[in-house]
Design a protein around this motif. Sequence first.
Motif, PDB file in Angstrom:
ATOM      1  N   VAL A   1      35.397  34.238  40.392  1.00  0.00           N
ATOM      2  CA  VAL A   1      36.097  35.527  40.489  1.00  0.00           C
ATOM      3  C   VAL A   1      37.594  35.323  40.273  1.00  0.00           C
ATOM      4  N   LEU A   2      38.162  34.280  40.879  1.00  0.00           N
ATOM      5  CA  LEU A   2      39.593  34.016  40.697  1.00  0.00           C
ATOM      6  C   LEU A   2      39.922  33.673  39.246  1.00  0.00           C
ATOM      7  N   VAL A   3      39.088  32.883  38.599  1.00  0.00           N
ATOM      8  CA  VAL A   3      39.312  32.572  37.178  1.00  0.00           C
ATOM      9  C   VAL A   3      39.284  33.861  36.368  1.00  0.00           C
TER      10      VAL A   3
ATOM     11  N   LEU B   1      37.903  29.900  48.998  1.00  0.00           N
ATOM     12  CA  LEU B   1      37.144  29.277  50.082  1.00  0.00           C
ATOM     13  C   LEU B   1      35.639  29.495  49.940  1.00  0.00           C
ATOM     14  N   ILE B   2      35.238  30.412  49.067  1.00  0.00           N
ATOM     15  CA  ILE B   2      33.821  30.663  48.826  1.00  0.00           C
ATOM     16  C   ILE B   2      33.394  29.780  47.652  1.00  0.00           C
ATOM     17  N   PRO B   3      32.509  28.823  47.898  1.00  0.00           N
ATOM     18  CA  PRO B   3      32.124  27.902  46.824  1.00  0.00           C
ATOM     19  C   PRO B   3      31.596  28.642  45.583  1.00  0.00           C
ATOM     20  N   LEU B   4      31.990  28.178  44.443  1.00  0.00           N
ATOM     21  CA  LEU B   4      31.600  28.627  43.113  1.00  0.00           C
ATOM     22  C   LEU B   4      31.903  30.099  42.826  1.00  0.00           C
ATOM     23  N   ILE B   5      31.304  31.023  43.563  1.00  0.00           N
ATOM     24  CA  ILE B   5      31.489  32.455  43.294  1.00  0.00           C
ATOM     25  C   ILE B   5      32.963  32.829  43.436  1.00  0.00           C
ATOM     26  N   GLY B   6      33.602  32.379  44.492  1.00  0.00           N
ATOM     27  CA  GLY B   6      35.019  32.689  44.707  1.00  0.00           C
ATOM     28  C   GLY B   6      35.889  32.135  43.594  1.00  0.00           C
ATOM     29  N   THR B   7      35.597  30.915  43.172  1.00  0.00           N
ATOM     30  CA  THR B   7      36.364  30.301  42.090  1.00  0.00           C
ATOM     31  C   THR B   7      36.166  31.063  40.786  1.00  0.00           C
TER      32      THR B   7
ATOM     33  N   VAL C   1      51.903  30.087  42.920  1.00  0.00           N
ATOM     34  CA  VAL C   1      51.765  30.608  41.556  1.00  0.00           C
ATOM     35  C   VAL C   1      50.478  31.424  41.430  1.00  0.00           C
ATOM     36  N   GLY C   2      49.441  31.074  42.160  1.00  0.00           N
ATOM     37  CA  GLY C   2      48.215  31.872  42.160  1.00  0.00           C
ATOM     38  C   GLY C   2      48.433  33.251  42.765  1.00  0.00           C
ATOM     39  N   VAL C   3      49.180  33.303  43.852  1.00  0.00           N
ATOM     40  CA  VAL C   3      49.503  34.587  44.491  1.00  0.00           C
ATOM     41  C   VAL C   3      50.341  35.444  43.540  1.00  0.00           C
ATOM     42  N   ARG C   4      51.347  34.842  42.906  1.00  0.00           N
ATOM     43  CA  ARG C   4      52.174  35.601  41.954  1.00  0.00           C
ATOM     44  C   ARG C   4      51.353  36.072  40.762  1.00  0.00           C
ATOM     45  N   ARG C   5      50.378  35.260  40.333  1.00  0.00           N
ATOM     46  CA  ARG C   5      49.514  35.659  39.222  1.00  0.00           C
ATOM     47  C   ARG C   5      48.666  36.863  39.619  1.00  0.00           C
ATOM     48  N   LEU C   6      48.147  36.850  40.844  1.00  0.00           N
ATOM     49  CA  LEU C   6      47.387  38.002  41.329  1.00  0.00           C
ATOM     50  C   LEU C   6      48.277  39.241  41.414  1.00  0.00           C
ATOM     51  N   HIS C   7      49.516  39.063  41.849  1.00  0.00           N
ATOM     52  CA  HIS C   7      50.460  40.185  41.885  1.00  0.00           C
ATOM     53  C   HIS C   7      50.652  40.769  40.492  1.00  0.00           C
ATOM     54  N   ASP C   8      50.639  39.920  39.480  1.00  0.00           N
ATOM     55  CA  ASP C   8      50.875  40.371  38.109  1.00  0.00           C
ATOM     56  C   ASP C   8      49.780  41.305  37.620  1.00  0.00           C
ATOM     57  N   ILE C   9      48.578  41.166  38.160  1.00  0.00           N
ATOM     58  CA  ILE C   9      47.495  42.064  37.752  1.00  0.00           C
ATOM     59  C   ILE C   9      47.289  43.172  38.785  1.00  0.00           C
ATOM     60  N   GLY C  10      48.209  43.275  39.740  1.00  0.00           N
ATOM     61  CA  GLY C  10      48.169  44.371  40.704  1.00  0.00           C
ATOM     62  C   GLY C  10      47.298  44.120  41.921  1.00  0.00           C
ATOM     63  N   ARG C  11      46.995  42.867  42.211  1.00  0.00           N
ATOM     64  CA  ARG C  11      46.173  42.533  43.378  1.00  0.00           C
ATOM     65  C   ARG C  11      47.007  41.847  44.448  1.00  0.00           C
ATOM     66  N   LYS C  12      46.573  41.973  45.674  1.00  0.00           N
ATOM     67  CA  LYS C  12      47.265  41.319  46.784  1.00  0.00           C
ATOM     68  C   LYS C  12      46.962  39.820  46.761  1.00  0.00           C
ATOM     69  N   GLY C  13      47.908  39.045  47.278  1.00  0.00           N
ATOM     70  CA  GLY C  13      47.765  37.603  47.312  1.00  0.00           C
ATOM     71  C   GLY C  13      46.622  37.120  48.192  1.00  0.00           C
ATOM     72  N   TRP C  14      46.175  37.963  49.107  1.00  0.00           N
ATOM     73  CA  TRP C  14      45.074  37.584  49.988  1.00  0.00           C
ATOM     74  C   TRP C  14      43.793  37.311  49.219  1.00  0.00           C
ATOM     75  N   TRP C  15      43.707  37.765  47.973  1.00  0.00           N
ATOM     76  CA  TRP C  15      42.544  37.472  47.153  1.00  0.00           C
ATOM     77  C   TRP C  15      42.396  35.968  46.917  1.00  0.00           C
ATOM     78  N   MET C  16      43.462  35.200  47.106  1.00  0.00           N
ATOM     79  CA  MET C  16      43.382  33.734  46.951  1.00  0.00           C
ATOM     80  C   MET C  16      42.382  33.123  47.929  1.00  0.00           C
ATOM     81  N   LEU C  17      42.106  33.817  49.018  1.00  0.00           N
ATOM     82  CA  LEU C  17      41.133  33.311  49.989  1.00  0.00           C
ATOM     83  C   LEU C  17      39.724  33.220  49.408  1.00  0.00           C
TER      84      LEU C  17
END
Length: 131
Positions: free
Chosen positions: A98-100, A90-96, A71-87
């Motif tokens: 950015v994803l939020v 893995l970056i503590p705090l900053i990555g989370t 569902v996170g990958v599909r959500r990223l697709h909805d805003i025009g981003r690749k699912g690889w952004w889910m990675l």
Amino acid sequence: MYWYLYVLKNYAVFRGRARRQEYWYFFLFNLLISLTLTGVDKLIGSPPSGEGAGMLASVYSLAVLIPSIAVGVRRLHDIGRKGWWMLLALIPLIGTLVLVYFFIQDSQPGANEYGLNPKEIDTDSVGHFKV
């Protein structure tokens, strides 16, 4: 509850788009179930399987891992981003953070390379897709 079950039914679908409502309702119910299971683990004295997590909460977390990623990958697709952004998770705090930020953005209008905008697909008055 509809969106939670919808995500579980599509547990391994990494293509297409997921609107904000789908992602955040799944997140909410997932959080409530996790907190409830953690409480039950503490009540029954379930042996911890990690840092403070009991057996029930750990098994549940493992069971919803793939649907959560999907569902996170599909959500990223909805805003025009690749699912690889889910990675970024893995970056503590900053990555989370950015994803939020990505997950709270509105859908990209119209169709994109991942499909039609789910908001523009024919739905009934409560947001369920018409078949």
